[in-house]
Write a protein that holds these residues in place. Sequence first.
Motif, PDB file in Angstrom:
ATOM      1  N   SER A 245       0.813  -1.219   0.000  1.00 53.29           N
ATOM      2  CA  SER A 245       0.000   0.000   0.000  1.00 53.29           C
ATOM      3  C   SER A 245       0.844   1.267   0.000  1.00 53.29           C
ATOM      4  CB  SER A 245      -0.924   0.003   1.221  1.00 53.29           C
ATOM      5  OG  SER A 245      -0.169  -0.089   2.419  1.00 53.29           O
ATOM      6  N   THR A 246       2.140   1.156   0.296  1.00 50.10           N
ATOM      7  CA  THR A 246       3.012   2.335   0.303  1.00 50.10           C
ATOM      8  C   THR A 246       3.454   2.750  -1.096  1.00 50.10           C
ATOM      9  OG1 THR A 246       4.911   0.876   0.659  1.00 50.10           O
ATOM     10  CG2 THR A 246       3.852   1.820   2.616  1.00 50.10           C
ATOM     11  N   VAL A 247       3.097   1.968  -2.116  1.00 49.33           N
ATOM     12  CA  VAL A 247       3.501   2.260  -3.493  1.00 49.33           C
ATOM     13  C   VAL A 247       2.340   2.939  -4.213  1.00 49.33           C
ATOM     14  CG1 VAL A 247       4.246   1.282  -5.693  1.00 49.33           C
ATOM     15  CG2 VAL A 247       5.111   0.330  -3.549  1.00 49.33           C
TER      16      VAL A 247
ATOM     17  N   ILE B 259       7.779  -5.765 -10.821  1.00 51.10           N
ATOM     18  CA  ILE B 259       8.396  -4.491 -11.214  1.00 51.10           C
ATOM     19  C   ILE B 259       8.116  -3.424 -10.167  1.00 51.10           C
ATOM     20  CG2 ILE B 259       8.303  -2.636 -12.912  1.00 51.10           C
ATOM     21  CD1 ILE B 259       7.802  -4.746 -15.055  1.00 51.10           C
ATOM     22  N   ALA B 260       6.865  -3.302  -9.746  1.00 53.58           N
ATOM     23  CA  ALA B 260       6.505  -2.293  -8.745  1.00 53.58           C
ATOM     24  C   ALA B 260       7.113  -2.602  -7.391  1.00 53.58           C
ATOM     25  CB  ALA B 260       4.982  -2.198  -8.623  1.00 53.58           C
TER      26      ALA B 260
ATOM     27  N   ARG C  16       9.848  -0.876  -0.487  1.00 48.53           N
ATOM     28  CA  ARG C  16      10.187  -2.103   0.231  1.00 48.53           C
ATOM     29  C   ARG C  16      10.334  -1.816   1.721  1.00 48.53           C
ATOM     30  NH1 ARG C  16      12.076  -5.983  -3.413  1.00 48.53           N
ATOM     31  NH2 ARG C  16      13.408  -7.024  -1.898  1.00 48.53           N
ATOM     32  N   ALA C  17       9.943  -2.811   2.537  1.00 47.26           N
ATOM     33  CA  ALA C  17      10.089  -2.744   4.005  1.00 47.26           C
ATOM     34  C   ALA C  17       9.377  -1.522   4.585  1.00 47.26           C
ATOM     35  CB  ALA C  17      11.565  -2.744   4.393  1.00 47.26           C
ATOM     36  N   GLY C  18       8.199  -1.198   4.046  1.00 45.59           N
ATOM     37  CA  GLY C  18       7.406  -0.113   4.610  1.00 45.59           C
ATOM     38  C   GLY C  18       7.732   1.265   4.090  1.00 45.59           C
ATOM     39  N   ARG C  19       8.716   1.416   3.194  1.00 44.96           N
ATOM     40  CA  ARG C  19       9.040   2.733   2.645  1.00 44.96           C
ATOM     41  C   ARG C  19       8.043   3.106   1.556  1.00 44.96           C
ATOM     42  NH1 ARG C  19      14.048   0.229   3.355  1.00 44.96           N
ATOM     43  NH2 ARG C  19      15.473   1.318   4.752  1.00 44.96           N
ATOM     44  N   THR C  20       7.988   4.389   1.244  1.00 46.89           N
ATOM     45  CA  THR C  20       7.111   4.866   0.188  1.00 46.89           C
ATOM     46  C   THR C  20       7.834   4.808  -1.150  1.00 46.89           C
ATOM     47  OG1 THR C  20       7.802   7.156   0.563  1.00 46.89           O
ATOM     48  CG2 THR C  20       5.845   6.354   1.759  1.00 46.89           C
TER      49      THR C  20
END
Length: 655
Positions: free
Chosen positions: A462-464, A611-612, A617-621
Amino acid sequence: TAGHITMSTTMAKIAAAAVILCCSCCMSATNAFHHIAVPSRMIRPKVVREVSKIREDVGGHPIAEETDGSEAAAVLQRTAAHLEKLKAQQQLFEQQSLPKDENSQMEVEKQLLTKKFLLRSANDLKTELKNLKLPRNGRKPALAERLAEYEVQNIYGKMTEEEEMMENVEEPEWTEAPVLGPVSKFAGLRLSATAGEALGKANFGNPSPIQAAAVPALYRGESAILHAETGSGKTLAYLLPITERLWQEYTADDYDDRGYCVIVTPTRELAAQVAGIALVLAPPGAVRLISRPANLMKRNPRERGELPNGGFNSENEPRKDPRILVGSAKAIMQSLYGDGVMPAPPTSKPEAKHFLRNVRWMVLDEVDRVLHIKKTRMQERYRLHERPAAVVAAAVARLSLGKAQIIAASATVGRPLKRELCRVLGLETEQCPQVIRGGKADEQEMSTEEDPQHRRAVTIPSTVQNYVTTMDGEGSSSSGMLLTKACEVIKTLSQKKPSTKILLVLTRASGLKTQNTVGALKFFGCKPEPQSLLDALEADGTDRMIEKHRRVSGATGIGETGYFTHKQDDEPSAGYLLVTGEDTVRGLHLDGLDVVVAVGRPHGPDEYTHIAGRTGRAGRTGRVFTVVSKDNAAALKSWERILETDFNIVDVDEI
């Protein structure tokens, strides 16, 4: 009416009394009961039984054939009293069934609304959930229950702040907690000093959901398929149980004879990344990277004996044989069987048999890519040849007599993958390794109506944020126009933030080559200077490949301490622009990657997931921009339901 309707016992009693009243209006009580005692076929048997009971309750004994009008009136009074008694019993039953508190009322209201929503189609329910910005996964009963719960919350009000805090206490979310020193235990597993120091340096204090679920099971020796989103820590989840076993056996005299671990990846770049992580967790000399065909039974070269602190084994320290061999599927298969061009395989036939018999762990990373996965059984008939990973895995399962522990990992797991894995390993469908998933408690609760063994894929984090940039006019889908539009996106991102870290992914549909794209981007004046990802990693099979991968990815072992190059503490983080293809991007971790720009439509929803997954990753935006034509943009929008995400169409000026 008593002869045609379908009724309950209570309704049958009322109908029986009605029959008595109707008969009593036109004949004497004696004749009425005589008529009812010999029922017509038009009266339901259940009504007849109830009439007989009323007759016994009213009369108590056989009624004489001749009675006067006063006795008939008494019979009618008793019948009316019996009807009142039945009515009182029905009211008492309804009062007892009513909810006594607000929670019970909410539950009853939720059940009624759920039944109401079940009358609608599943597509209508998903559309309404999308408009309400609620999850749309699961089958029709789960969708109806979710909508009913939302409506009940609107009727009775949402939870108070205190109740929400209590909910968070019962179901806490995973967060990375800062660790001040070495970690002694991780996911219930007692760690060696080397692994504890590495995890502490990387601030891995709390395991991710997939790590908490997989580490104990894999340490017990169970075969499993790890199914979790990209960037969730699947690599560490399967490496840690293996390396800790090696540390326990490190001082044994027969350390070199206790079996091998073979880790198969789809690309050399991903193999270098996995080997770099394993190198800081495993005992000295235990990890070997197979970047090209080589003798698997040969000891490590001197350059591969690197210690966790960056040094090398001392001359006086006894040399240990490698126990963990990491490489691409093609490199490992050619090391065992050759490629048809070599005079002989690098590993002799007796050594290859000995090696395969003693494989203790067989790991298939990105298993949906290394195996030949087809969506239908009809497509399986046209398999021309086996994939290299399938050849190696089948040989390990056959020669080890099924004793090897099989570990597979991917972000996309479905029935076709499990069928193919069982076929390769020679197993029945019921014997397929268990699927271990990691997720939040609310996500698991939402999918209770759906069999967890048959869920198709893990959604994008969800952060992407996902964006689509389109072009209009003729020739808009040509390679040149796609690359020109992608260059505009890159320039806009770099102008707003010069330190942006960008990965440009060339899909198969774009028809672009990596080296040609790098030259075109340099000609357009894109900044930072574009570079091929393979060139940055020096993926030419040299012994320094692991070290170079660490420097590029910014990872010292499993810790993330830098970015594209080593820099001083007071220097701002520098951006980079790396170019790679759709087939090479899987599983790679680039530290602090901000944006992924995909040129052309990906091959499918699963490919877009990978790809996305390079960013966020790991909760980052993170952000993903897909540059496609107008027709392909509509195709991407159709993936929203499958990927459970939204694609926002934007122009370059709106970035």
